[in-house]
Scaffold this active site. Structure first.
Site, PDB file in Angstrom:
ATOM      1  N   CYS A   1      -6.944 -15.274  21.455  1.00  0.00           N
ATOM      2  CA  CYS A   1      -6.888 -15.810  20.591  1.00  0.00           C
ATOM      3  C   CYS A   1      -7.944 -16.085  19.307  1.00  0.00           C
ATOM      4  O   CYS A   1      -9.320 -15.741  20.326  1.00  0.00           O
ATOM      5  CB  CYS A   1      -6.984 -17.483  20.812  1.00  0.00           C
ATOM      6  SG  CYS A   1      -5.850 -17.325  22.492  1.00  0.00           S
TER       7      CYS A   1
ATOM      8  N   ARG B   1      -8.047  -8.775  16.570  1.00  0.00           N
ATOM      9  CA  ARG B   1      -7.605  -9.240  18.203  1.00  0.00           C
ATOM     10  C   ARG B   1      -6.536  -9.467  18.716  1.00  0.00           C
ATOM     11  O   ARG B   1      -7.053  -9.366  20.366  1.00  0.00           O
ATOM     12  CB  ARG B   1      -9.109 -10.912  18.028  1.00  0.00           C
ATOM     13  CG  ARG B   1      -9.708 -10.505  17.615  1.00  0.00           C
ATOM     14  CD  ARG B   1     -10.596 -12.196  17.455  1.00  0.00           C
ATOM     15  NE  ARG B   1     -10.670 -13.430  18.291  1.00  0.00           N
ATOM     16  CZ  ARG B   1     -12.139 -13.334  19.436  1.00  0.00           C
ATOM     17  NH1 ARG B   1     -13.072 -12.456  18.116  1.00  0.00           N
ATOM     18  NH2 ARG B   1     -12.404 -14.046  19.984  1.00  0.00           N
TER      19      ARG B   1
ATOM     20  N   TRP C   1      -2.816 -15.636  21.623  1.00  0.00           N
ATOM     21  CA  TRP C   1      -2.922 -14.022  22.777  1.00  0.00           C
ATOM     22  C   TRP C   1      -1.842 -14.842  24.136  1.00  0.00           C
ATOM     23  O   TRP C   1      -3.024 -15.497  24.897  1.00  0.00           O
ATOM     24  CB  TRP C   1      -3.734 -13.746  23.234  1.00  0.00           C
ATOM     25  CG  TRP C   1      -3.371 -12.424  23.730  1.00  0.00           C
ATOM     26  CD1 TRP C   1      -3.238 -11.095  23.274  1.00  0.00           C
ATOM     27  CD2 TRP C   1      -4.378 -12.108  25.310  1.00  0.00           C
ATOM     28  NE1 TRP C   1      -2.982 -10.233  24.604  1.00  0.00           N
ATOM     29  CE2 TRP C   1      -3.533 -10.504  25.878  1.00  0.00           C
ATOM     30  CE3 TRP C   1      -4.331 -12.481  26.080  1.00  0.00           C
ATOM     31  CZ2 TRP C   1      -3.941 -10.003  26.852  1.00  0.00           C
ATOM     32  CZ3 TRP C   1      -4.785 -12.041  26.916  1.00  0.00           C
ATOM     33  CH2 TRP C   1      -3.784 -10.980  27.235  1.00  0.00           C
TER      34      TRP C   1
ATOM     35  N   ASN D   1      -9.881 -21.296  21.734  1.00  0.00           N
ATOM     36  CA  ASN D   1      -9.699 -19.754  22.997  1.00  0.00           C
ATOM     37  C   ASN D   1     -10.755 -19.768  24.000  1.00  0.00           C
ATOM     38  O   ASN D   1     -11.433 -20.765  24.140  1.00  0.00           O
ATOM     39  CB  ASN D   1     -10.678 -19.012  21.711  1.00  0.00           C
ATOM     40  CG  ASN D   1     -10.473 -17.795  21.880  1.00  0.00           C
ATOM     41  OD1 ASN D   1     -10.381 -17.238  23.155  1.00  0.00           O
ATOM     42  ND2 ASN D   1     -11.315 -16.414  21.268  1.00  0.00           N
ATOM     43  N   GLY D   2      -9.929 -19.360  24.714  1.00  0.00           N
ATOM     44  CA  GLY D   2     -10.514 -19.659  26.325  1.00  0.00           C
ATOM     45  C   GLY D   2      -9.381 -19.859  27.167  1.00  0.00           C
ATOM     46  O   GLY D   2      -8.226 -20.534  27.017  1.00  0.00           O
TER      47      GLY D   2
ATOM     48  N   GLU E   1     -10.809   8.701  29.618  1.00  0.00           N
ATOM     49  CA  GLU E   1     -11.096   7.691  27.924  1.00  0.00           C
ATOM     50  C   GLU E   1      -9.588   8.597  27.351  1.00  0.00           C
ATOM     51  O   GLU E   1      -9.202   7.216  26.699  1.00  0.00           O
ATOM     52  CB  GLU E   1     -12.676   7.777  27.523  1.00  0.00           C
ATOM     53  CG  GLU E   1     -12.324   7.192  26.197  1.00  0.00           C
ATOM     54  CD  GLU E   1     -12.007   5.646  25.844  1.00  0.00           C
ATOM     55  OE1 GLU E   1     -11.984   5.230  27.110  1.00  0.00           O
ATOM     56  OE2 GLU E   1     -12.276   5.243  24.841  1.00  0.00           O
TER      57      GLU E   1
ATOM     58  N   LYS F   1      -6.748   6.216  25.971  1.00  0.00           N
ATOM     59  CA  LYS F   1      -6.440   6.336  24.664  1.00  0.00           C
ATOM     60  C   LYS F   1      -5.189   6.282  24.693  1.00  0.00           C
ATOM     61  O   LYS F   1      -3.970   5.233  23.576  1.00  0.00           O
ATOM     62  CB  LYS F   1      -7.119   6.870  23.876  1.00  0.00           C
ATOM     63  CG  LYS F   1      -8.847   6.604  23.270  1.00  0.00           C
ATOM     64  CD  LYS F   1      -8.795   5.558  22.671  1.00  0.00           C
ATOM     65  CE  LYS F   1      -9.387   4.148  22.972  1.00  0.00           C
ATOM     66  NZ  LYS F   1     -10.435   3.770  23.863  1.00  0.00           N
TER      67      LYS F   1
ATOM     68  N   GLU G   1      -2.631   3.003  26.138  1.00  0.00           N
ATOM     69  CA  GLU G   1      -3.116   2.089  24.759  1.00  0.00           C
ATOM     70  C   GLU G   1      -2.317   2.150  23.521  1.00  0.00           C
ATOM     71  O   GLU G   1      -1.557   1.245  23.579  1.00  0.00           O
ATOM     72  CB  GLU G   1      -5.087   1.605  24.364  1.00  0.00           C
ATOM     73  CG  GLU G   1      -5.210   1.354  25.674  1.00  0.00           C
ATOM     74  CD  GLU G   1      -7.157   1.049  24.838  1.00  0.00           C
ATOM     75  OE1 GLU G   1      -7.343   0.205  25.260  1.00  0.00           O
ATOM     76  OE2 GLU G   1      -7.348   2.164  24.504  1.00  0.00           O
TER      77      GLU G   1
ATOM     78  N   HIS H   1      -5.520  16.412  45.547  1.00  0.00           N
ATOM     79  CA  HIS H   1      -5.354  15.223  46.125  1.00  0.00           C
ATOM     80  C   HIS H   1      -4.031  14.903  46.011  1.00  0.00           C
ATOM     81  O   HIS H   1      -4.477  13.342  46.569  1.00  0.00           O
ATOM     82  CB  HIS H   1      -6.945  15.131  46.531  1.00  0.00           C
ATOM     83  CG  HIS H   1      -7.422  15.666  46.986  1.00  0.00           C
ATOM     84  ND1 HIS H   1      -7.567  16.204  48.387  1.00  0.00           N
ATOM     85  CD2 HIS H   1      -8.495  16.539  46.484  1.00  0.00           C
ATOM     86  CE1 HIS H   1      -9.016  16.942  48.831  1.00  0.00           C
ATOM     87  NE2 HIS H   1      -9.529  16.611  47.653  1.00  0.00           N
TER      88      HIS H   1
ATOM     89  N   LYS I   1      -8.076  -7.475  21.639  1.00  0.00           N
ATOM     90  CA  LYS I   1      -9.733  -6.940  21.766  1.00  0.00           C
ATOM     91  C   LYS I   1     -10.836  -7.020  22.153  1.00  0.00           C
ATOM     92  O   LYS I   1     -11.649  -6.575  22.780  1.00  0.00           O
ATOM     93  CB  LYS I   1     -10.194  -7.199  19.928  1.00  0.00           C
ATOM     94  CG  LYS I   1     -11.278  -6.370  19.713  1.00  0.00           C
ATOM     95  CD  LYS I   1     -10.685  -4.626  19.049  1.00  0.00           C
ATOM     96  CE  LYS I   1     -12.672  -3.848  19.267  1.00  0.00           C
ATOM     97  NZ  LYS I   1     -12.430  -2.127  19.349  1.00  0.00           N
TER      98      LYS I   1
HETATM   99  C1  F6R Z   1     -10.345   0.331  25.283  1.00  0.00           C
HETATM  100  C2  F6R Z   1     -10.595  -0.565  25.033  1.00  0.00           C
HETATM  101  C3  F6R Z   1     -10.943  -2.194  25.827  1.00  0.00           C
HETATM  102  C4  F6R Z   1     -12.964  -2.193  25.798  1.00  0.00           C
HETATM  103  C5  F6R Z   1     -13.178  -3.466  27.172  1.00  0.00           C
HETATM  104  C6  F6R Z   1     -14.418  -4.039  26.883  1.00  0.00           C
HETATM  105  O1  F6R Z   1     -10.046   1.061  23.979  1.00  0.00           O
HETATM  106  O2  F6R Z   1     -11.424  -0.805  23.943  1.00  0.00           O
HETATM  107  O3  F6R Z   1     -10.999  -1.658  27.092  1.00  0.00           O
HETATM  108  O4  F6R Z   1     -13.118  -0.925  26.337  1.00  0.00           O
HETATM  109  O5  F6R Z   1     -12.454  -4.608  27.238  1.00  0.00           O
HETATM  110  O6  F6R Z   1     -14.333  -4.384  26.303  1.00  0.00           O
HETATM  111  P1  F6R Z   1     -16.084  -4.598  24.768  1.00  0.00           P
HETATM  112  O7  F6R Z   1     -16.704  -3.341  24.907  1.00  0.00           O
HETATM  113  O8  F6R Z   1     -15.812  -5.793  24.074  1.00  0.00           O
HETATM  114  O9  F6R Z   1     -17.022  -5.059  26.812  1.00  0.00           O
END
Ligand code: F6R
Length: 613
Positions: free
Chosen positions: A2, A27, A74, A100-101, A484, A488, A491, A507, A608
């Site tokens: 949020c 976010r 959110w 938020n939270g 990774e 990507k 996501e 395996h 985010k």
């Molecule tokens: C993926 C992504 C998330 C963050 C994760 C941790 O593209 O951005 O997987 O890496 O939520 O976030 P931070 O780095 O802000 O602790």
């Protein structure tokens, strides 16, 4: 997660609040709303979906006023709906709250308030907040601040709040307990926001509220108190970011812009952390050479992409420092009763510095008297404040939800850190360190080369994007690259993708391979046997008619001959190849998402900054 914005000043609040919300869109959210004070009343507008829906509603029925709060929600408690969208009101519509939270004890508070006659209109945890404040006012709290302090004392959980009240038409209240909130100081006007980009255009000075603090903000003065009512002196900081840092600078998305910023970010880190002799310069880190000498163990904790950076950090640190290194996900570490002691350095990796599970892990480590070093992008973040030492990745705001430049900056930070510790512990001889740093200096140009190849990567992505699934394989330094790259892809393109250590393929995942399955194999040259092993794995895929896409070094015809499609990248040192290779996979995911027509900067369901567990 949020986003909160708030405004007090002379200008019309609604457009400024909307601008702030737009800058927080990254976010992640699924509904949005505003509440403005006007002529002794509160007017509210809320809509489900993107901000454009709220804009349309405001164009039809504008909200007037110079004080107000706004929110992007959110969903956590209750589906995304207009009724669950913030702001939430007390029963008489005199108090509006954005939050938020999570309020953990909301069910018991809700039951208690219902017993007193409150009829809740939403399913949210937030709605208990205005109702509690209302109840305290009814019970005779002499001022709003007293009612607020009493109400806050009843809440458990992590939260940030923005509050306006029709009986105080010139004031905005802000509260922080576990979720970030800043105050932006403009010219005769003040903002609150969950994050700096929301206020960057109008405020160059900020106050980072600390946990357990609240602020009463009027156009001409700000008072900050602890939640017990004692007044505290605010610390004002200048923001050194330009407003353009939070804009797209001509790119079609923030993610594409951020992918292109990677050479600059890495150059900046090398410039700031390498001395004239080509040795790492990390003396201002906050941990002494003596400490690194006596250190016995390292534990790296993080989540998501930052966890993949941790996996890379583990292989690199073990290779060059001789230390035993473990990694864990924040969400596992905090609950598994880890056996860590004072001789363990805990490294927390986080772009935002606000990820709930990472923060909880750090707090646990500190209770066990371990030192905490964080690799973090956001100055003033909770993680940065709670760590013994911080390596700032200095990427500038990362707005695209899918992390790109923060990841390569985290890898770069690990290279510099490993070289620094390796030298101190005499595990790495100075010549090797200068070679490593010289290798790092070559990385930005190698990334430029990959970026220049984006048309051919786009063609490969467009060719393979429509299958239901894909598999990513890598080994050693590039095992995290495989994880990774797959993350990507899923996501932003919503195509299922799985990252695997190539040696593990037989395996299990080998059962998935058939003539429809794209298998992305990271097979850049290495000096050890890993390259040959990777080639054997590619042959195993070939034997099952998988559609092989390789990431290979320029001129590697041997690997090319095995593949349906090849993404060529320049050769850099083995240890540094993940920083270059991932850029190819970021672009591959990006163009797959483009072909599939998704909302690349704001993928569905993702936030985010994950400030709740
Ligand atoms: C993926 C992504 C998330 C963050 C994760 C941790 O593209 O951005 O997987 O890496 O939520 O976030 P931070 O780095 O802000 O602790």
């Amino acid at each position: 997660m949020c986003g909160i914005v708030g405004y007090v000043g002379q200008r019309s609040a609604a457009p400024l609040l909307m601008e702030g919300l737009r800058n927080l869109e990254y976010r992640g959210y699924d509904s949005a709303g505003l509440a403005l004070l006007h002529q002794g009343r509160i007017a509210v507008c809320r809509r489900v979906g993107r901000l454009v829906r709220l804009e349309e509603a405001l164009a039809e029925t504008p909200l007037e006023g110079h004080v107000g709060v706004g929110h992007t929600r959110w969903a956590t408690h209750g589906e995304p709906s207009e009724i669950n969208a913030h702001p939430h009101l007390d029963s008489e519509g005199r108090i509006a709250v954005v939050h938020n939270g999570i309020i953990e004890n909301f069910s018991e508070l809700r039951a208690e308030l219902q017993a007193k006659g409150h009829r809740f209109v939403s399913e949210t945890d937030t709605e208990v907040v205005p109702r509690l404040i209302e109840e305290e006012r009814r019970r005779g709290a002499p001022t709003l601040i007293v009612a607020l302090i009493r109400a806050l004392a009843r809440l458990r959980g992590a939260f940030a709040l923005g509050i306006v009240c029709a009986d105080e038409p010139d004031a905005l209240y802000a509260v922080r307990e576990g979720s970030p909130l800043i105050i932006g100081l403009g010219e005769n006007e003040t903002f609150i926001a969950s994050d700096v980009p929301a206020v960057l255009r109008h405020a160059r000075r900020v106050i980072y509220l600390r946990d357990g603090e609240m602020a009463v903000i009027r156009a001409d003065r700000i008072e900050i108190r602890r939640l017990d009512g004692t007044v505290v002196q605010p610390e004002i900081r200048e923001i050194d970011l330009q407003p353009e840092a939070a804009e797209r600078a001509g790119f079609e998305t923030f993610m594409l812009k951020e992918i292109h910023e990677q050479p600059r970010v890495i150059r900046g880190l090398v410039r700031d952390h390498v001395d004239a002799e080509g040795r790492p310069k990390l003396d201002d880190l906050g941990l002494s050479s003596d400490y690194f000498q006596i250190l016995r163990r390292v534990m790296i904790v993080s989540c998501g992409t930052a966890y993949h950076a941790a996996l890379y950090g583990k292989v690199l640190l073990e290779n060059v420092t001789g230390l035993a290194v473990e990694t864990d996900l924040g969400s596992e570490f905090r609950y598994r009763g880890p056996r860590i002691e004072r001789d363990t350095l805990v490294i927390a990796v986080s772009q935002s510095g606000e990820t709930a599970d990472t923060l909880a892990s750090v707090r646990l480590a500190r209770r066990k008297r371990c030192k905490v070093l964080s690799i973090c992008n956001v100055r003033g973040s909770t993680l940065a404040r709670e760590s013994d030492a911080v390596f700032f990745t200095n990427c500038g705001p990362e707005i695209g939800v899918a992390s790109t430049k923060a990841y390569t900056a985290q890898l770069t930070a690990f290279v510099l850190l490993a070289a620094h510790i390796g030298l101190i512990r005499e595990e790495l001889d100075p010549t090797r360190v200068t070679e490593l740093i010289a290798g790092l200096r070559a990385v930005p140009d190698a990334i430029h080369y990959v970026l220049d190849r984006k048309d051919s990567i786009r063609a490969i992505a467009y060719k393979h994007h429509d299958g239901p699934s894909s598999l990513y394989l890598g080994r050693k330094f590039n095992y995290p690259t495989a994880l990774e790259g797959a993350l990507k892809n899923k996501e932003i393109s919503y195509q299922h993708a799985e990252g695997y250590a190539a040696g593990e393929m037989k395996h299990g995942p080998i059962a998935l391979i058939n003539e429809y399955m794209p298998v992305i194999c990271i097979c850049t040259r290495t000096l050890d046997e890993v390259y040959e092993k990777m080639i054997s794995n590619i042959r195993e895929v070939e034997a099952r008619h998988g559609r092989i896409i390789v990431v290979a070094n320029d001129g590697d015809e041997r690997v090319r001959a095995l593949a349906e499609d090849t993404i060529f990248v320049p050769e850099v040192m083995d240890e540094l190849s993940p920083i270059v290779n991932i850029v190819a996979l970021q672009l591959l995911a990006y163009y797959a998402a483009q072909a599939r027509g998704t909302d690349i900067d704001k993928p569905r369901n993702l936030a985010k900054s994950v400030t709740v567990e």
